[in-house]
Write an enzyme that holds these catalytic residues in place. Structure first.
Site, PDB file in Angstrom:
ATOM      1  N   ASN A   1       6.816 -12.803  -4.206  1.00 22.28           N
ATOM      2  CA  ASN A   1       7.670 -12.603  -3.743  1.00 22.28           C
ATOM      3  C   ASN A   1       9.515 -13.612  -4.320  1.00 22.28           C
ATOM      4  OD1 ASN A   1      10.207 -12.154  -1.457  1.00 22.28           O
ATOM      5  ND2 ASN A   1       8.669 -12.800   0.338  1.00 22.28           N
TER       6      ASN A   1
ATOM      7  N   CYS B   1      16.254 -13.147   1.937  1.00 19.98           N
ATOM      8  CA  CYS B   1      15.415 -12.209   0.550  1.00 19.98           C
ATOM      9  C   CYS B   1      16.195 -11.117   0.664  1.00 19.98           C
ATOM     10  CB  CYS B   1      13.705 -11.768   1.195  1.00 19.98           C
ATOM     11  SG  CYS B   1      12.437 -13.447   0.647  1.00 19.98           S
TER      12      CYS B   1
ATOM     13  N   HIS C   1      12.284  -5.046  -1.534  1.00 25.23           N
ATOM     14  CA  HIS C   1      11.873  -5.732  -1.639  1.00 25.23           C
ATOM     15  C   HIS C   1      10.328  -6.626  -1.647  1.00 25.23           C
ATOM     16  CE1 HIS C   1      11.309 -10.906  -1.420  1.00 25.23           C
ATOM     17  NE2 HIS C   1      11.417 -10.392   0.124  1.00 25.23           N
TER      18      HIS C   1
HETATM   19  O1  UT7 Z   1      10.547 -12.233   2.067  1.00 21.85           O
HETATM   20  C1  UT7 Z   1      10.691 -12.359   3.864  1.00 21.85           C
HETATM   21  C2  UT7 Z   1       9.930 -11.753   5.164  1.00 21.85           C
HETATM   22  N1  UT7 Z   1       8.512 -12.422   4.616  1.00 21.85           N
HETATM   23  C3  UT7 Z   1       7.658 -11.233   4.533  1.00 21.85           C
HETATM   24  O2  UT7 Z   1       7.931 -10.157   5.211  1.00 21.85           O
HETATM   25  C4  UT7 Z   1       6.326 -11.493   4.937  1.00 21.85           C
HETATM   26  C5  UT7 Z   1       5.592 -11.124   6.399  1.00 21.85           C
HETATM   27  N2  UT7 Z   1       4.449 -11.526   7.006  1.00 21.85           N
HETATM   28  C6  UT7 Z   1       3.626 -11.313   5.930  1.00 21.85           C
HETATM   29  O3  UT7 Z   1       3.152 -10.997   4.953  1.00 21.85           O
HETATM   30  C7  UT7 Z   1       2.112 -11.953   6.809  1.00 21.85           C
HETATM   31  O4  UT7 Z   1       1.911 -12.496   7.932  1.00 21.85           O
HETATM   32  C8  UT7 Z   1       1.018 -12.868   6.006  1.00 21.85           C
HETATM   33  C9  UT7 Z   1       0.188 -12.252   4.848  1.00 21.85           C
HETATM   34  C10 UT7 Z   1       2.410 -13.950   5.556  1.00 21.85           C
HETATM   35  C11 UT7 Z   1       0.409 -13.157   6.840  1.00 21.85           C
HETATM   36  O5  UT7 Z   1      -0.802 -11.822   6.494  1.00 21.85           O
HETATM   37  P1  UT7 Z   1      -1.573 -12.024   8.695  1.00 21.85           P
HETATM   38  O6  UT7 Z   1      -2.402 -11.124   8.008  1.00 21.85           O
HETATM   39  O7  UT7 Z   1       0.152 -11.851   8.680  1.00 21.85           O
HETATM   40  O8  UT7 Z   1      -1.898 -13.371   8.738  1.00 21.85           O
HETATM   41  P2  UT7 Z   1      -1.845 -13.864   9.525  1.00 21.85           P
HETATM   42  O9  UT7 Z   1      -0.504 -15.209   9.709  1.00 21.85           O
HETATM   43  O10 UT7 Z   1      -1.917 -12.946  11.379  1.00 21.85           O
HETATM   44  O11 UT7 Z   1      -3.414 -15.797  10.127  1.00 21.85           O
HETATM   45  C12 UT7 Z   1      -4.317 -14.870  10.094  1.00 21.85           C
HETATM   46  C13 UT7 Z   1      -5.736 -16.292   9.681  1.00 21.85           C
HETATM   47  C14 UT7 Z   1      -5.462 -17.571  10.489  1.00 21.85           C
HETATM   48  O12 UT7 Z   1      -6.315 -17.363  10.477  1.00 21.85           O
HETATM   49  P3  UT7 Z   1      -7.423 -17.703  12.201  1.00 21.85           P
HETATM   50  O13 UT7 Z   1      -6.310 -18.488  13.259  1.00 21.85           O
HETATM   51  O14 UT7 Z   1      -7.344 -16.075  12.455  1.00 21.85           O
HETATM   52  O15 UT7 Z   1      -8.155 -18.853  11.506  1.00 21.85           O
HETATM   53  C15 UT7 Z   1      -4.459 -17.728   8.824  1.00 21.85           C
HETATM   54  O16 UT7 Z   1      -4.808 -19.449  10.079  1.00 21.85           O
HETATM   55  O17 UT7 Z   1      -5.694 -16.433   8.428  1.00 21.85           O
HETATM   56  C16 UT7 Z   1      -5.353 -17.992   8.136  1.00 21.85           C
HETATM   57  N3  UT7 Z   1      -4.376 -18.066   6.736  1.00 21.85           N
HETATM   58  C17 UT7 Z   1      -4.632 -17.999   5.937  1.00 21.85           C
HETATM   59  N4  UT7 Z   1      -6.164 -18.380   5.333  1.00 21.85           N
HETATM   60  C18 UT7 Z   1      -6.433 -18.700   4.164  1.00 21.85           C
HETATM   61  C19 UT7 Z   1      -2.825 -17.826   6.835  1.00 21.85           C
HETATM   62  N5  UT7 Z   1      -2.834 -17.829   5.627  1.00 21.85           N
HETATM   63  C20 UT7 Z   1      -4.015 -18.193   4.282  1.00 21.85           C
HETATM   64  C21 UT7 Z   1      -4.512 -18.329   3.484  1.00 21.85           C
HETATM   65  N6  UT7 Z   1      -5.254 -18.053   2.837  1.00 21.85           N
HETATM   66  N7  UT7 Z   1      -3.608 -18.424   2.379  1.00 21.85           N
END
Ligand code: UT7
Length: 325
Positions: free
Chosen positions: A282, A116, A252
């Site tokens: 993204n 990215c 980005h």
């Molecule tokens: O471009 C390259 C660099 N990439 C980035 O900069 C991405 C950086 N990370 C992010 O943008 C975020 O971490 C995400 C958008 C990927 C995830 O958001 P988050 O607030 O960090 O969520 P999380 O990974 O901590 O997950 C929270 C919950 C989990 O469930 P439990 O364990 O709390 O029950 C996940 O399983 O959300 C769940 N989850 C979803 N739920 C519904 C993860 N993906 C999804 C989804 N729909 N698509």
């Protein structure tokens, strides 16, 4: 004679197919919801390339638009650099394929792989080739078909990414001619110790497969705001420029919450952000030139404006660049 790398034009291309968060699209196939995706990422929809439409095809469309906006032709270009993680083939480079499709018959062409952060790496590289006088005009392109390396059953990654391409035409100009326009500075970083946070679980040498994106999203998120902000502060400090001088912030587009975190940390204003994440998701190396072009097309970014770019991605890689449009 001192040279500057001036942005003479830019262009973009998005594939036609739209994949929304809704029950008709993503929410139909995985356990997710429009609400979750919008709230956690800011993404409403993304574009996906058609069958038989390759990264080089997207890149060529963006490059042609950039050449048109610069009033230049393929014969004026002597350097093609493509930032991509999703090349058409293992080799030759997608840049070589694009060079041929555009009809560029002179100069050099190569790809850059910094995921990215690729466009910042490519811009910085092109600038150096131009200001040392080795090349005269460069096409710098970010192009991705990230949809091809997604695991469409993994809700933690497949909702985030999209396909697209954006391109700059950079020209070496004498400082007097450039009138302060052009790339002012850039700052590139990598810390390969964090490869586990974001990678693809396949490759030519390891598994002879393409693999799929794997990400510990929340860990990447935790690294993002600080590292990106530090890179932006560094590039401004080196250039002797204060954040108050910046007209536009072209980040980005990984997550709206990361973008707003950086805005807050650096004391920028939300109105200065060019954000395309809602409609594009993204697009990895393509996201910065896509957002920049959107800002130029709707009249926000004008000639002479000071623009700050940043990115972070797999590697981990991260960086920032400062330019005068
Ligand atoms: O471009 C390259 C660099 N990439 C980035 O900069 C991405 C950086 N990370 C992010 O943008 C975020 O971490 C995400 C958008 C990927 C995830 O958001 P988050 O607030 O960090 O969520 P999380 O990974 O901590 O997950 C929270 C919950 C989990 O469930 P439990 O364990 O709390 O029950 C996940 O399983 O959300 C769940 N989850 C979803 N739920 C519904 C993860 N993906 C999804 C989804 N729909 N698509």
């Amino acid at each position: 004679m001192s040279l500057k790398a001036v942005i003479r034009g830019c262009g973009m291309y998005l594939p036609e197919k739209i994949v929304s968060n809704s029950n008709e699209d993503l929410s139909k196939t995985i356990d997710t919801s429009d609400e979750w995706i919008r709230e956690r990422t800011g993404i409403h929809e993304r574009r996906v390339a058609a069958e038989g439409e390759y990264t080089s095809d997207l890149a060529v469309r963006a490059a042609k638009a950039a050449l048109q906006s610069a009033s230049l032709q393929a014969s004026d270009i002597d350097l093609v650099i493509i930032a991509t993680t999703t090349p058409d083939l293992t080799f030759p480079s997608t840049a070589a394929i694009v060079q041929a499709k555009l009809g560029v018959e002179q100069g050099a062409a190569f790809d850059i792989q910094a995921v990215c952060t690729g466009f910042i790496y490519a811009l910085s590289t092109a600038e150096k080739f131009l200001i040392c006088g080795q090349h005269k005009r460069a096409l710098v392109i970010g192009a991705e078909t990230f949809s091809r390396i997604l695991d469409w059953s993994d809700r933690s990654t497949c909702v985030l990414f999209g396909d697209g391409a954006g391109a700059f035409v950079l020209e070496a100009q004498a400082e007097e001619q450039a009138e302060n326009r052009g790339v002012i500075g850039s700052y590139l970083r990598c810390d390969g110790r964090m490869v586990d946070l974001l990678y693809v679980d396949g490759g030519v040498s390891s598994s002879q497969t393409t693999g799929h994106v794997r990400m510990q999203g929340n860990k990447v998120f935790r690294e993002a705001v600080n590292r990106i902000s530090q890179a932006m502060e560094h590039v401004m400090e080196e250039a002797g420029i204060s954040v108050k001088d910046v007209d536009w912030f072209v980040p980005h587009q990984a997550n709206e919450r990361i973008i707003q975190g950086v805005v807050k940390k650096l004391d920028l204003r939300s109105e200065q952000v060019i954000s395309t994440i809602a409609k594009q998701g993204n697009t990895s190396a393509a996201s910065i030139p896509l957002a920049y072009c959107a800002g130029v097309a709707d009249g926000r970014i004008k000639q002479g404006d000071l623009v700050l770019l940043e990115a972070m991605g797999g590697g981990l890689t991260w960086g920032a660049a400062l330019l005068r449009a």
